[in-house]
Design an enzyme around this catalytic site. Sequence first.
Site, PDB file in Angstrom:
ATOM      1  CB  CYS A   1      -0.913  -0.023   1.232  1.00 39.65           C
ATOM      2  SG  CYS A   1      -1.708   1.558   1.515  1.00 39.65           S
TER       3      CYS A   1
ATOM      4  CD  GLU B   1      -3.390  -1.304  -2.005  1.00 41.02           C
ATOM      5  OE1 GLU B   1      -4.288  -0.705  -2.622  1.00 41.02           O
ATOM      6  OE2 GLU B   1      -2.908  -0.885  -0.939  1.00 41.02           O
TER       7      GLU B   1
END
Length: 658
Positions: A558, A637
């Site tokens: 991230c 993600e």
Amino acid sequence: MSAPPRRALFSATPPRVCAIAGSDSGGGAGIQADLKTAQALGAYGLSVVTALTAQNTRGVSAIHAVPPAFVSQQLAAVRSDIAVDAWKIGMLADAAIIAALGEELRSGDGLGAFCTACALKSAHAAHAAPLVLDPVMVSTSGSLLLTHDSIAVLVESLLPLCTVLTPNLPEARQLLRHARSSTSTAQASSSTATPDDPLSTLRSLIDAARELCALGPAATLVKGGHHVMRRAQIEEGLRELGVRLKPGFAASEGPAHAGPFAPASALTGAEVSHGSLALEGAPAADLTLVRTDGQPWSDVLRRWYATGAQSAKDDPDAVVVDVLYETAHEQPRYTLFIKPHIDSSATHGTGCTLSSAIATYLAAGLSVREATGLGIAYVQASLARGLPDLGSGPGPLNHASNVCPRGVLAPSALGSATDRVPFCARLIANSLRDWQGYTQHEFVRQIASRMLPREAFVWFLKQDYIFLRHYARVWARGAASAVVGRTFADIALFAGMAGAMANEAQTHVRLCERWGISLQELELGTRESAATLAYTRYVLDVANGGDALDLLAATAPCVLGYAEVGLWLASQRSAPKQASEDEAAYEEWVETYAGDEFQEVVRKSIESMEQRAAADTLSPMRVARLQQIWNAATRLEIGMWDEALDPRLRREIVDAEQ
Ligand SMILES: Cc1ncc(COP(=O)(O)O)c(N)n1
């Protein structure tokens, strides 16, 4: 006759690599380098000593050539008992030794313990043990290690036996001078080069590799280390050659076969592209570029590296090119290895080490191209972690660069950006497809092209707001955990990251306000989606059950990925014009992630992960587990952006807190 079974590196039956070379009392080059390399890469090293040198880091003070008959005796002793899987030849001292060796190597079973034909291009080539010849002529310190009258004997009696010849530029020039002085090879050559070609262009390196192969070796690797080039020169050279390439990544051309201790900066993750090359007068050839010079998948790492550059030493545009030409295929083929230049004084032993590394990987059954690529990667890592302070002169590279009781190399200040973050580079390299699927997601591309519907962006912002709240919990959990937050520095780092999440969420509040979405609506009117739920709870789960490294591996995709996306989007900005309301909002979002403040937070987090990885005695299993965590977070993600782009994928699961 069937081929002998392969012996695996680091196994109980390692491949056997025999070096025929001189001894370096200083321990950095020669037989000493060969044996250290074979050991470091998981093979068993044997030796036939051709000369003793009195040598240290300041130079060679005396040479004692071994009587040719005794060289033959050593070779005979080895071969009568031990089946050698690959040969490496280095310093040969004089013509009498070369002649004795040529005779001995051709006698009996020739190069292969399982084969009666000795020349590699013979029908039994597949069974003959490969031979790598490093035509050592002059030491880095300037001493003559091969008498001038020996070159003709070397060419005639040993080059036809070579699987790979590995000259550096001065050696290539010497051999070319010899080749070009003989009319027959001059006629065969299509080269545009003059006899004293400085070998300073891509074209001349390519011509040199091909011409040297005409002297007998099945493949020649011309090593460009003595001529540092600029990346712009490479692009120019490729254009001049008319090279057309299909871009792609060699996700599999890596350390898979090379055992758990393959160099961390191995070929995996290199940018590899294939094409073809048609030079006037030369046979059409396949061409492959293996580039480790940029980090094609990480602008963030490249930027850190460039901004950290203190001097020309750290010049990220300085590169070195090695050219491999192979004849043993349907169509001849060139491979250009383009790599960052490592400006270190500790380069003694580089040539010996590379040729031994290639021989070791060939002994383990890898192809010439794979063995060469992995050999180069090992030498790059060994140069980046060299030993400049060993004596008072220029030191050797570090043969044990990959041998550590840890699963991960320590970061190095020299070398490429990947050498500075070896663990992170490895995590990315091993998940390249997912990493690209995430950082180059269609959602990101639509922001760049200004085509992303506002509705998709607003959905994403609201989910990301919830995401950040849980992410702040993850970091705060780290700060509060007895396992993770063990020192004030740790607690400050993790609590600081929780605070950074709260800051980041303010961007979301501001952006929503632009579109008339109040804080109250953001907080109370958003249901947490399946993708957000899966991602945040997975990371919390890792944080609850693991240590600081687990937590950092789970959060790194991230953190680093958004820094990557931010920088890429910032680089795609078009000339300023009157921005629409939506474009101005997207711009503010991009600025948050491309901005120095966020990049600094990312850097701290990644460096903390690197330091812990290098300091910990990670087992291969632990490294695999960390990779699994990284992979999962990367895929999660992708899930969040998939949902934002495609309303059919959205599942609203958890009602907002009231
Ligand atoms: C015994 C021996 N073999 C080879 C070299 C070349 O190594 P370098 O070019 O790094 O000096 C050397 N110096 N000594």
